[in-house]
Design a protein around this motif. Sequence first.
Motif, PDB file in Angstrom:
ATOM      1  N   CYS A  79       1.279  -1.489  -0.149  1.00 16.09           N
ATOM      2  CA  CYS A  79       0.076  -0.343   0.241  1.00 16.09           C
ATOM      3  C   CYS A  79       0.919   1.763  -0.149  1.00 16.09           C
ATOM      4  O   CYS A  79       1.853   1.497   0.554  1.00 16.09           O
ATOM      5  N   ALA A  80       0.553   2.053  -0.428  1.00 16.33           N
ATOM      6  CA  ALA A  80       1.129   3.644  -0.605  1.00 16.33           C
ATOM      7  C   ALA A  80       0.336   4.557   0.234  1.00 16.33           C
ATOM      8  O   ALA A  80      -0.854   4.582  -0.386  1.00 16.33           O
ATOM      9  N   ILE A  81       1.094   5.082   0.859  1.00 11.35           N
ATOM     10  CA  ILE A  81       0.000   6.120   1.575  1.00 11.35           C
ATOM     11  C   ILE A  81       0.612   7.956   0.784  1.00 11.35           C
ATOM     12  O   ILE A  81       1.835   7.663   0.994  1.00 11.35           O
ATOM     13  N   PHE A 128      -0.805  14.558  -5.990  1.00  8.85           N
ATOM     14  CA  PHE A 128      -1.307  14.162  -7.298  1.00  8.85           C
ATOM     15  C   PHE A 128      -0.217  13.845  -8.244  1.00  8.85           C
ATOM     16  O   PHE A 128      -0.316  12.674  -8.936  1.00  8.85           O
ATOM     17  N   GLU A 129       1.003  14.768  -8.105  1.00  9.96           N
ATOM     18  CA  GLU A 129       2.244  14.372  -9.654  1.00  9.96           C
ATOM     19  C   GLU A 129       2.489  12.662  -9.267  1.00  9.96           C
ATOM     20  O   GLU A 129       2.243  11.933 -10.221  1.00  9.96           O
ATOM     21  N   VAL A 130       2.855  12.502  -7.874  1.00 16.11           N
ATOM     22  CA  VAL A 130       3.197  10.824  -7.726  1.00 16.11           C
ATOM     23  C   VAL A 130       1.838  10.133  -7.574  1.00 16.11           C
ATOM     24  O   VAL A 130       2.134   8.910  -8.170  1.00 16.11           O
ATOM     25  N   LEU A 131       0.709  10.386  -7.808  1.00 18.35           N
ATOM     26  CA  LEU A 131       0.003   9.161  -7.831  1.00 18.35           C
ATOM     27  C   LEU A 131      -0.358   9.052  -8.567  1.00 18.35           C
ATOM     28  O   LEU A 131      -0.332   8.358 -10.119  1.00 18.35           O
ATOM     29  N   ASP A 132      -0.323  10.058  -9.984  1.00 16.24           N
ATOM     30  CA  ASP A 132      -0.360   9.955 -10.765  1.00 16.24           C
ATOM     31  C   ASP A 132       0.429   9.063 -12.108  1.00 16.24           C
ATOM     32  O   ASP A 132       0.540   8.149 -12.737  1.00 16.24           O
ATOM     33  N   PHE A 133       1.490   9.387 -11.441  1.00 17.31           N
ATOM     34  CA  PHE A 133       3.126   8.632 -12.327  1.00 17.31           C
ATOM     35  C   PHE A 133       3.085   6.876 -11.603  1.00 17.31           C
ATOM     36  O   PHE A 133       2.478   6.310 -12.388  1.00 17.31           O
ATOM     37  N   PHE A 134       2.010   6.766 -10.541  1.00 22.45           N
ATOM     38  CA  PHE A 134       2.076   5.863  -9.866  1.00 22.45           C
ATOM     39  C   PHE A 134       0.559   5.176 -10.848  1.00 22.45           C
ATOM     40  O   PHE A 134       0.802   3.266 -10.559  1.00 22.45           O
ATOM     41  N   ILE A 191      -1.153  -1.647  -7.075  1.00 19.82           N
ATOM     42  CA  ILE A 191      -0.764  -1.609  -5.772  1.00 19.82           C
ATOM     43  C   ILE A 191      -2.139  -0.460  -5.134  1.00 19.82           C
ATOM     44  O   ILE A 191      -2.366   0.485  -5.751  1.00 19.82           O
ATOM     45  N   PRO A 192      -3.057  -0.925  -3.461  1.00 17.85           N
ATOM     46  CA  PRO A 192      -3.354   0.210  -3.453  1.00 17.85           C
ATOM     47  C   PRO A 192      -3.083   1.380  -2.542  1.00 17.85           C
ATOM     48  O   PRO A 192      -1.876   1.620  -2.733  1.00 17.85           O
TER      49      PRO A 192
END
Length: 533
Positions: A152-154, A165-171, A180-181
């Motif tokens: 899980c990534a927090i 949001f940029e990190v989330l977009d990459f993931f 990977i939630p």
Amino acid sequence: MEKYTKHFFNNIRKKLEEWEAAASIPHEEVYRFIHSMAGSASVLGLHNIGESARKLMDHHNEEDERMWTITEVKEELFDIIQYCYHYEEESIEVFPGKQGRDGEEPVVLLIDDDTTFLMYMKDELEKIGWYVVPIANPEKAIMSYYDVRPDCAIIDIHMDGTSGFEVLDFFKKKLKQPFIPTVMVSVENSKEVRMKSYQMGADDFIAKPFDLDEFTVRVKRQMERKKQMEELVLIDELTLVYNRKYLSQAYAQVQSDWARRGDSYCVAVLDLDHFKGVNDRYGHLMGDRVLKGFASHLKSETRIQDTVFRFGGEEFVILFPHTSIKEACSFVDDIRKRFSQVIFQANPDFSCTFSAGVAEIADPTKPFDTWLKLADNALYEAKGSGRNLVRIDRKAMEHIPHKITKIAIVDDDPIIRTVMKDIVSKLPSEEHIQYDIQTFKDGASFIASDWHKGNPCLVILDGVMPKMDGLEVLEQIRSRTDSDRYKVLMLTSRKSERDISRSLQLGADDYMTKPFKLLELEARLGQMLKRMR
């Protein structure tokens, strides 16, 4: 008494440091030191040390004229040095509910530039048995995702320099990995922020401040959901190993790893011998039992980093990361030998065998079918040679050197250096990996050394040292163009929250507070080395 005990240990440290600087040590000096310890330790109530020193005195003659090297002295005094460490270890506060680590605990990637939040959450979540990788630099988080492969990534939304949001977009987009939630956290709890989180693919949004118990339940639920999704979508229903749908995703990970590390990867294709005869003679229900038994055997006999797939029918595929073709062939052959001894109960009882072909993935930029075909050709050669055999693709290289992983122990305390080197030397490693271990008594000597250049290097780094402290060393490591070769475990004092915060900001991969339990250190090192393979 405590004051004199500390003085006793400091004297041992000073003597070890003095001897480390000497080319050789006269036997008379070593004997005199042991004699002194035997008397002082017992007076101070350090009976284990006193008893060990007296036994050493009985083994040596004071009149001997030999010269000792520092390595010989440390080997001779190792039990005493270890007792010194354990005496300090006994003062460690044991947190209620904190669980031991076995290397299989859930892994949580925690991304937030607020280091106070990182330290608090790491401490609390590790009490329940999770392994937490704290990342203060959002840019480092993207690369850590490859290494950590979290459950899980927090991600905090508002961070300096980079939006969560940029990190989330990459993931979610660039990695093409929906399994990977991701949980977004933020002090801003507006409807717009929540909607944007969900629209971009976040699996949950939790507003700060939050109740820790509720937070834990929600994250745990996401990890359970991940497991259920894998079982439903990517797991073969009969055998409970991955199905062929997951092959493209697994190969994408191979391509990513290879682009960064250039390690050897191999693929094996396995096929049960005469499986049609099992179905014809014993029925399809028994055939299913054989397939399930075979898959279970493969899962139990392969390593944690290997991936087993059911390709179709009685054919299975195994991906071997960071493995030479000779090692992969040896692994598969060992599995073959043991599987042939498995007895399936029927009337009469019977056993099965399989044939296999192994190929090296020499260039992952080419389609996976390229390597699958080579392994398949080797499989047909095994079948044609009599079955119950493992064959290598004929184009494979005969030999690839072992991978070297360097481990540096940088600490000004000779007792810590000695004990840690012993622990590290006993860590289990894969057959194709060799550990090269060196100790450094200060940060300046480590930075000046050429020894750690050119290979992956795990640095166990003390925070407080003369000449150049650990933070300065870490800063120099992270300023290098090849800084991604280094994994850094910082060792800090319990009272140095500021240093922990700074080390996270500078890009430390993990930290531990002194003094610490040696078993905990072993588990942390095992996790970090696993991420370097």
